[in-house]
Each structure stands twice: as structure tokens, then as C-alpha cells.
Design an enzyme around this catalytic site. Sequence first.
Site, PDB file in Angstrom:
ATOM      1  N   ARG A   7      88.096  27.918  91.698  1.00 55.01           N
ATOM      2  CA  ARG A   7      88.566  28.022  93.076  1.00 55.01           C
ATOM      3  C   ARG A   7      89.224  26.722  93.525  1.00 55.01           C
ATOM      4  O   ARG A   7      88.749  25.645  93.205  1.00 55.01           O
ATOM      5  CB  ARG A   7      87.381  28.346  93.995  1.00 55.01           C
ATOM      6  CG  ARG A   7      86.970  29.786  93.922  1.00 55.01           C
ATOM      7  CD  ARG A   7      85.664  30.050  94.605  1.00 55.01           C
ATOM      8  NE  ARG A   7      85.548  29.477  95.946  1.00 55.01           N
ATOM      9  CZ  ARG A   7      84.538  29.745  96.777  1.00 55.01           C
ATOM     10  NH1 ARG A   7      83.578  30.582  96.390  1.00 55.01           N
ATOM     11  NH2 ARG A   7      84.481  29.186  97.958  1.00 55.01           N
ATOM     12  N   ARG A  29      81.511  25.394  88.944  1.00 54.21           N
ATOM     13  CA  ARG A  29      81.664  26.862  89.032  1.00 54.21           C
ATOM     14  C   ARG A  29      83.017  27.319  88.495  1.00 54.21           C
ATOM     15  O   ARG A  29      84.052  26.714  88.747  1.00 54.21           O
ATOM     16  CB  ARG A  29      81.529  27.277  90.494  1.00 54.21           C
ATOM     17  CG  ARG A  29      81.970  28.702  90.793  1.00 54.21           C
ATOM     18  CD  ARG A  29      81.427  29.199  92.085  1.00 54.21           C
ATOM     19  NE  ARG A  29      81.884  28.466  93.255  1.00 54.21           N
ATOM     20  CZ  ARG A  29      81.415  28.671  94.482  1.00 54.21           C
ATOM     21  NH1 ARG A  29      80.488  29.572  94.708  1.00 54.21           N
ATOM     22  NH2 ARG A  29      81.880  27.965  95.495  1.00 54.21           N
ATOM     23  N   ARG A  55      82.883  21.562 103.605  1.00 58.18           N
ATOM     24  CA  ARG A  55      82.256  22.900 103.651  1.00 58.18           C
ATOM     25  C   ARG A  55      80.769  22.788 103.963  1.00 58.18           C
ATOM     26  O   ARG A  55      80.217  23.617 104.686  1.00 58.18           O
ATOM     27  CB  ARG A  55      82.483  23.631 102.325  1.00 58.18           C
ATOM     28  CG  ARG A  55      83.917  24.152 102.210  1.00 58.18           C
ATOM     29  CD  ARG A  55      84.310  24.465 100.795  1.00 58.18           C
ATOM     30  NE  ARG A  55      83.545  25.521 100.192  1.00 58.18           N
ATOM     31  CZ  ARG A  55      83.441  25.694  98.865  1.00 58.18           C
ATOM     32  NH1 ARG A  55      84.049  24.871  98.030  1.00 58.18           N
ATOM     33  NH2 ARG A  55      82.754  26.689  98.390  1.00 58.18           N
ATOM     34  N   ARG A  73      78.946  33.704 109.764  1.00 53.43           N
ATOM     35  CA  ARG A  73      78.916  32.261 109.538  1.00 53.43           C
ATOM     36  C   ARG A  73      78.883  31.475 110.841  1.00 53.43           C
ATOM     37  O   ARG A  73      78.861  30.245 110.797  1.00 53.43           O
ATOM     38  CB  ARG A  73      80.179  31.861 108.774  1.00 53.43           C
ATOM     39  CG  ARG A  73      79.945  31.587 107.283  1.00 53.43           C
ATOM     40  CD  ARG A  73      81.283  31.214 106.702  1.00 53.43           C
ATOM     41  NE  ARG A  73      81.243  30.448 105.504  1.00 53.43           N
ATOM     42  CZ  ARG A  73      81.374  30.964 104.282  1.00 53.43           C
ATOM     43  NH1 ARG A  73      81.417  32.263 104.101  1.00 53.43           N
ATOM     44  NH2 ARG A  73      81.427  30.167 103.235  1.00 53.43           N
ATOM     45  N   LYS A 109      74.527  32.831  96.365  1.00 55.40           N
ATOM     46  CA  LYS A 109      74.641  34.122  97.048  1.00 55.40           C
ATOM     47  C   LYS A 109      75.425  35.122  96.208  1.00 55.40           C
ATOM     48  O   LYS A 109      74.990  36.250  95.999  1.00 55.40           O
ATOM     49  CB  LYS A 109      75.318  33.946  98.423  1.00 55.40           C
ATOM     50  CG  LYS A 109      74.577  33.007  99.352  1.00 55.40           C
ATOM     51  CD  LYS A 109      75.268  32.864 100.695  1.00 55.40           C
ATOM     52  CE  LYS A 109      76.659  32.258 100.635  1.00 55.40           C
ATOM     53  NZ  LYS A 109      76.701  30.851 100.172  1.00 55.40           N
TER      54      LYS A 109
HETATM   55  P1  ADP Z   1      77.578  30.951  96.536  1.00 58.64           P
HETATM   56  O1  ADP Z   1      78.075  32.382  96.416  1.00 58.64           O
HETATM   57  O2  ADP Z   1      76.329  30.851  97.356  1.00 58.64           O
HETATM   58  O3  ADP Z   1      78.641  29.996  96.999  1.00 58.64           O
HETATM   59  P2  ADP Z   1      77.441  31.097  93.600  1.00 58.64           P
HETATM   60  O4  ADP Z   1      76.619  32.316  93.411  1.00 58.64           O
HETATM   61  O5  ADP Z   1      78.907  31.205  93.342  1.00 58.64           O
HETATM   62  O6  ADP Z   1      77.170  30.456  95.073  1.00 58.64           O
HETATM   63  O7  ADP Z   1      76.809  29.950  92.701  1.00 58.64           O
HETATM   64  C1  ADP Z   1      77.433  28.663  92.613  1.00 58.64           C
HETATM   65  C2  ADP Z   1      77.386  28.171  91.167  1.00 58.64           C
HETATM   66  O8  ADP Z   1      76.033  27.864  90.829  1.00 58.64           O
HETATM   67  C3  ADP Z   1      77.861  29.203  90.143  1.00 58.64           C
HETATM   68  O9  ADP Z   1      78.631  28.530  89.161  1.00 58.64           O
HETATM   69  C4  ADP Z   1      76.569  29.783  89.539  1.00 58.64           C
HETATM   70  O10 ADP Z   1      76.729  30.106  88.178  1.00 58.64           O
HETATM   71  C5  ADP Z   1      75.578  28.636  89.716  1.00 58.64           C
HETATM   72  N1  ADP Z   1      74.236  29.089  90.073  1.00 58.64           N
HETATM   73  C6  ADP Z   1      73.887  30.113  90.904  1.00 58.64           C
HETATM   74  N2  ADP Z   1      72.541  30.231  91.017  1.00 58.64           N
HETATM   75  C7  ADP Z   1      72.020  29.221  90.252  1.00 58.64           C
HETATM   76  C8  ADP Z   1      70.678  28.798  89.939  1.00 58.64           C
HETATM   77  N3  ADP Z   1      69.617  29.424  90.460  1.00 58.64           N
HETATM   78  N4  ADP Z   1      70.533  27.741  89.108  1.00 58.64           N
HETATM   79  C9  ADP Z   1      71.615  27.100  88.590  1.00 58.64           C
HETATM   80  N5  ADP Z   1      72.890  27.454  88.833  1.00 58.64           N
HETATM   81  C10 ADP Z   1      73.110  28.504  89.654  1.00 58.64           C
HETATM   82  P1  AMP Z   2      83.006  31.509 100.367  1.00 55.04           P
HETATM   83  O1  AMP Z   2      83.653  32.240  99.225  1.00 55.04           O
HETATM   84  O2  AMP Z   2      81.967  32.323 101.079  1.00 55.04           O
HETATM   85  O3  AMP Z   2      82.486  30.141  99.942  1.00 55.04           O
HETATM   86  O4  AMP Z   2      84.150  31.253 101.444  1.00 55.04           O
HETATM   87  C1  AMP Z   2      85.288  30.466 101.144  1.00 55.04           C
HETATM   88  C2  AMP Z   2      85.991  30.064 102.443  1.00 55.04           C
HETATM   89  O5  AMP Z   2      86.483  31.232 103.125  1.00 55.04           O
HETATM   90  C3  AMP Z   2      85.136  29.339 103.485  1.00 55.04           C
HETATM   91  O6  AMP Z   2      85.027  27.945 103.227  1.00 55.04           O
HETATM   92  C4  AMP Z   2      85.881  29.650 104.787  1.00 55.04           C
HETATM   93  O7  AMP Z   2      87.043  28.836 104.915  1.00 55.04           O
HETATM   94  C5  AMP Z   2      86.366  31.078 104.545  1.00 55.04           C
HETATM   95  N1  AMP Z   2      85.390  32.090 105.046  1.00 55.04           N
HETATM   96  C6  AMP Z   2      84.663  32.958 104.290  1.00 55.04           C
HETATM   97  N2  AMP Z   2      83.877  33.724 105.068  1.00 55.04           N
HETATM   98  C7  AMP Z   2      84.108  33.336 106.346  1.00 55.04           C
HETATM   99  C8  AMP Z   2      83.581  33.715 107.615  1.00 55.04           C
HETATM  100  N3  AMP Z   2      82.641  34.671 107.725  1.00 55.04           N
HETATM  101  N4  AMP Z   2      84.054  33.091 108.720  1.00 55.04           N
HETATM  102  C9  AMP Z   2      84.991  32.134 108.622  1.00 55.04           C
HETATM  103  N5  AMP Z   2      85.529  31.701 107.472  1.00 55.04           N
HETATM  104  C10 AMP Z   2      85.085  32.294 106.326  1.00 55.04           C
END
Ligand code: ADP
Ligand code: AMP
Length: 219
Positions: free
Chosen positions: A161, A127, A172, A88, A13
Amino acid sequence: MNLLLLGPPGAGKGTQAQHLMACYDIPQLSTGEMLRAAVAEGSDLGKQAKVIMEAGNLVPDDLMINLISDRIGQDDCANGFILDGFPRTTAQAAALDTMLGERNLSLDKVISITVDEEALVERIIGRFSCADCGAGYHDEFQKPRTEGECDKCGGGNFTRREDDNRETVKSRLKTYHEQTAPILPHYEADGRLIEVDGMAEISVVTDNILMLLEDGRGD
Ligand code: ADP
Ligand code: AMP
């Protein structure tokens, strides 16, 4: 253009939001980023959120709803926004409908990114991001062009992170299946949901999203 990105943690995302921001010149509203900033600041919200995030649970709905409601009202959202990480829960989805309705706004499209469970874990564990500009990377799938140097800002400080560890990932993903996946039918019902195969390469996923969004514009 008001967009919502849905999908499990690690689906891509944030990665896709970066591309969509550049294409449509609208901000990414990532509640996870907002909470991490609050934790770093040591604000009351940050103090409350820290333990919850480390356990892979969700921060209470009322706090999240207030946070996003304030953010959507800011000037840089006048031409649209990309929601990433909110809603969420079903309560958050209902509150989003209300807050958008009050502003005479609606979501143009809801993009659901689907990815296999094993791939999610690998993506999350590998990541990292630039500590200076926030650009996202992966140990295997999205390395900086020059090792140790951010493609975007040239910085050399990277960060991971706290919650990107195998233990927290499990809770998660469980939280996602139990509390977030049930909101998908809400958007499916009125035809706003578009599903994208997130297993493809990053640039292919972006192209597919853009194609689907442009198709929808002709409706
Ligand atoms: P989200 O925001 O949904 O938690 P991220 O965008 O941070 O996910 O992506 C998670 C990890 O996967 C990052 O390290 C990113 O570089 C990698 N990633 C994202 N999209 C792809 C893809 N299509 N193929 C392989 N790796 C990806
Ligand atoms: P994310 O960066 O989206 O993976 O979010 C990291 C963490 O933040 C999650 O695992 C939750 O603990 C918290 N969080 C983020 N967005 C929300 C939401 N909309 N509602 C509740 N908790 C959230």
C-alpha cells in the site's frame, strides 16, 4: 451475525476479518479497500480520497456514510457483515446506529483488537498482499508458504500500500488516537464490546475471537 472490528491501523482487523468471513459466511466491508478500489478506478470519490489517504487523514464523514449505507443494503449482507475500518469518528458511529436502526438491524458484537504501538509500526511497514486475490501477508509474521507464491491463488504478483510507509503511519496512528479511539466508550456502555489481545499469534487471536463470539451466542 453483524460484527464490527475496531482497532488501530495494523492491529490485524483485515487479517481476522478473512477468518471470520470463512467461519460465518458473511462479507467483510472494508472502507479502506473500497477507497483503494475507487482510487484505482479514478472515480470522483477516488480522486478526492487519494490525497487524504496519502496524508494519513480521514475522508469526510458524509462520503463514508453514503458509501457504507449503500454497501450494507446489498444482497450479500442479508445474513450479516463484518465492518472493518468504519466507523472511524463519533459522527460515523452515530450515523451507523441510525442506518442500522432504519433497517431493523443492530451490531451483535464489537471486537476491539489491542496491539502495542511499536508492533503496529512493524506490522504496517512489513505488510503486503497478493495483487490478484488480495490475500494479506507480512515480511516476517505471515510469509507465503512458498516464497513468491500466494497461498490462496498461486499468483506471483504482490503489492504494497502507498500509505504503508513510516511517515504516513505516524499520522495514521495520531488520527486513530484523536478521532477513532473516542468511539470505544460508545460500544462499551451497552455491553457489546469485547476486547481481544492482538499481540498473540494470528491463529490464537482468531481462536480467542471465535470463543468470545460463541460465548455471547448463549446469552
Ligand atoms: P489492519 O487491517 O488492522 O490494518 P492487517 O490485518 O492488515 O491490519 O495486519 C497488518 C499486518 O500485520 C499484516 O501484514 C498482517 O499479516 C500482520 N498481522 C496481523 N495480525 C498479526 C498478529 N497477530 N501477529 C503478527 N502479525 C500480524
Ligand atoms: P484502512 O485500509 O482501514 O487502513 O484505511 C486506509 C485509509 O482510508 C485511511 O487512512 C483513511 O484515509 C481512509 N479511510 C478508510 N476508512 C475510512 C473511514 N471510515 N472514514 C474516513 N476515512 C477512511
